[in-house]
Design a protein around this motif. Structure first.
Motif, PDB file in Angstrom:
ATOM      1  N   LEU A 292       0.828  -1.196   0.000  1.00  0.00           N
ATOM      2  CA  LEU A 292       0.000   0.000   0.000  1.00  0.00           C
ATOM      3  C   LEU A 292       0.866   1.251   0.000  1.00  0.00           C
ATOM      4  O   LEU A 292       2.043   1.213   0.378  1.00  0.00           O
ATOM      5  CB  LEU A 292      -0.903   0.021   1.238  1.00  0.00           C
TER       6      LEU A 292
ATOM      7  N   GLN B   2      -2.451   4.962   2.519  1.00  0.00           N
ATOM      8  CA  GLN B   2      -3.352   3.825   2.677  1.00  0.00           C
ATOM      9  C   GLN B   2      -2.964   2.966   3.878  1.00  0.00           C
ATOM     10  O   GLN B   2      -3.817   2.420   4.557  1.00  0.00           O
ATOM     11  CB  GLN B   2      -3.345   2.968   1.404  1.00  0.00           C
TER      12      GLN B   2
ATOM     13  N   ASN C 121      -7.640  -0.120   7.061  1.00  0.00           N
ATOM     14  CA  ASN C 121      -6.658  -1.195   6.895  1.00  0.00           C
ATOM     15  C   ASN C 121      -6.458  -1.994   8.183  1.00  0.00           C
ATOM     16  O   ASN C 121      -5.508  -2.765   8.288  1.00  0.00           O
ATOM     17  CB  ASN C 121      -5.317  -0.616   6.431  1.00  0.00           C
TER      18      ASN C 121
ATOM     19  N   ALA D  80      -7.621  -0.914  -3.281  1.00  0.00           N
ATOM     20  CA  ALA D  80      -7.937   0.509  -3.162  1.00  0.00           C
ATOM     21  C   ALA D  80      -9.440   0.722  -3.002  1.00  0.00           C
ATOM     22  O   ALA D  80      -9.882   1.531  -2.184  1.00  0.00           O
ATOM     23  CB  ALA D  80      -7.407   1.273  -4.374  1.00  0.00           C
TER      24      ALA D  80
END
Length: 565
Positions: free
Chosen positions: A457, A461, A467, A520
């Motif tokens: 990532l 992110q 996450n 994403a």
């Protein structure tokens, strides 16, 4: 500053480590009660033994020589029946080192962390207790005892025979390592505590709690039966499962219970003369203050768990509200339901606002809010607390930066806990015992907030709350979370699996994105859902749109009628 000091200069000597440890095991070395509690962790103990084997200096000891009666001692994890002696050595400086050596090298002490140290003969390094013992892993108590060492290589360690010379080398270094020490002969305990204070204030200063504990330690006799700040923290952890609160916060909570300024000068805490402000419990001694302070702290913690939705210390946004709540529950142990609702609003408004609303630090927060709590008037106290937060404005923290040691992540995790997160393996919801078992006394939730995509990532992110998954479990497949989310496990039906995903802010569209390998899209959609759930949670807990006024049943309606006439 007076000139009185030691009657005789300290004498210098050295001990073979073997003799030093033998003295500790025999009860000839003791730890005075004014010492701080043992605070080393496993890495500190490993580093100590590594320094010894490398021949590095580990610092000198300062030992107080004095007559001592027979006693049953506690040294780390060891219980020692110590005989009376005329030349007992009391540790003024070096407690962490002596406790670590005596426990890690003893068969009983070695069974407990942080003293479960092994020597890896192949890697030639000290290691914590391995999850899977290999033949080259030798326990320190075996390595330290020549007879046991020979027996070990004849039996359990037979397949590691090629490393026998290395074991001999390390064992010899351990036994013969020279530890320098200064011996002080002095009967005045005040001079010894003065030396202790000065030594610990050069370099790293003592914490406020450590200074307080030393000032009000009381006599040596009966010290083990008296409460201490650390023991209070342990009791609260055992009684609530909330984790171990640090000693400085425990001290602040005890001080807040006794008076409106938890940051006041501590040196005359139990003296009536010379005080600027009167205490609310003036006749209390130290032990009573500790005992009742513990009870108030437990009630404050239980409020956070049951009413405010903060199950563990690792999810507590800031420590200052805990101090203030302790003061409130000390004065009002059984508050009205409306008071509990308002206190819940107070906690969450403060959690999202931080100290900015008070234009200062959390020391100032504790002072301002504690001063609003008036002895004997619950409703005025609650009203004063809410008035102090009048400048706070509705806000939702940005979940784009999720770091478990920061307040935002703790707030997000509390919001997730309200969803009753479920296991990806069994479908069953986790409970507070699961959380306590894994977090124990940790102050962050890093070990239960797992990354879904550890790699691949962008930096932005990587930091997203999207996450992370909140999984207080040792059974879930935490090393392959993306795959676990995308596959319903055997034994969990579709309806139950939908509940599992929803409990982690995951919907079918996100699962389809995972199936396509579109990380994403998954993160983007989940971040939106997390933000919405966080907003709804805070609206429910902080109740920004409600009037912070007394409930109807708290009003004196007879007085209202009289005014109307």
């Amino acid at each position: 500053m007076g000139t009185a000091g030691l009657e005789t200069q300290p004498s210098a000597t050295t001990y073979d480590l073997e003799d030093l440890v033998a003295n500790a095991w025999a009860g000839r070395i003791r730890v005075p009660h004014f010492q701080r509690d043992f605070r080393w962790v496993t890495q500190d103990v490993l580093r100590l033994f590594d320094s010894i084997v490398k021949g590095y200096p580990i610092g000198s000891l300062l030992l107080w020589v004095r007559d001592s009666p027979s006693d049953t001692l506690t040294l780390g994890r060891l219980k020692i029946d110590a005989p009376a002696a005329a030349d007992t050595l009391w540790v003024v400086d070096g407690q962490q080192r002596i406790t670590s050596l005596a426990n890690a090298l003893h068969p009983e002490g070695h069974q407990h962390a942080p003293f479960s140290v092994y020597y890896d003969l192949a890697a030639r390094q000290f290691v914590p207790q391995p999850k899977l013992r290999e033949p080259q892993h030798i326990p320190l108590p075996v390595l330290f005892d020549l007879e046991k060492l020979i027996d070990w290589f004849a039996g359990e360690g037979r397949s590691a025979a090629e490393h026998f010379k290395e074991a001999q080398r390390v064992a010899k270094v351990l036994r013969q390592f020279k530890v320098p020490a200064y011996l002080v002969r002095q009967n005045d305990e005040k001079i010894l505590t003065d030396i202790f204070d000065r030594m610990n204030n050069y370099g790293k200063r003592l914490s406020r709690a450590e200074v307080f504990s030393a000032l009000f330690a009381g006599p040596e006799e009966g010290a083990r039966e008296r409460l201490s700040l650390s023991l209070i923290a342990d009791h609260v952890a055992d009684r609530t499962g909330f984790g171990t609160i640090d000693d400085d916060t425990v001290l602040s909570a005890i001080l807040a219970r006794r008076g409106p300024d938890p940051a006041r000068d501590i040196r005359r805490e139990f003296e009536l003369a010379g005080r600027r402000t009167a205490l609310e419990f003036p006749d209390e001694d130290r032990d009573t203050a500790y005992r009742l302070g513990e009870e108030a702290l437990v009630r404050a913690v239980e409020f956070l768990q049951k009413e405010a939705g903060v199950p563990h210390l690792a999810l507590l946004a800031y420590r200052a509200p805990l101090v203030v709540l302790t003061r409130f529950f000390a004065h009002f142990p059984h508050p009205e339901p409306n008071s509990l609702r308002l206190l819940r609003r107070l906690y969450w408004r403060l959690a999202v606002s931080g100290p900015a609303v008070f234009k200062g630090s959390f020391t100032q927060v504790g002072r301002v809010l504690s001063a609003r709590i008036k002895q004997g008037d619950e409703r005025a106290s609650v009203g004063g607390l809410m008035d102090a937060m009048a400048d706070a404005r509705p806000t939702v923290p940005n979940a784009d930066r999720f770091k478990t040691n920061e307040a935002t992540a703790k707030i997000v995790l509390s919001a997730w806990w309200s969803l009753q997160p479920r296991s990806l393996a069994t479908g069953k919801p986790f409970d507070a015992q699961d959380l306590t078992a894994l977090l124990a006394d940790q102050t962050t939730a890093a070990t239960v907030a797992y990354r879904i995509f550890p790699r691949g990532l962008s930096p932005r992110q990587h930091l997203l709350a999207a996450n992370r998954l909140f999984l207080p479990t040792e059974d879930d497949p935490v090393n392959e979370l993306a795959g676990a989310i995308a596959r319903r496990p055997v034994g969990v039906d579709e309806a139950q699996w939908a509940l599992v995903l929803a409990s982690h802010n995951i919907d079918p569209a996100m699962v389809r994105a995972l199936d396509r390998g579109d990380h994403a899209e998954f993160l983007s959609r989940r971040q939106e859902v997390i933000a919405g759930q966080l907003r709804a949670f805070l609206e429910r807990m902080a109740e920004w749109d409600y009037e912070d006024t007394p409930s109807l049943d708290s009003l004196d309606l007879d007085e209202v009628d009289e005014l109307a006439e």
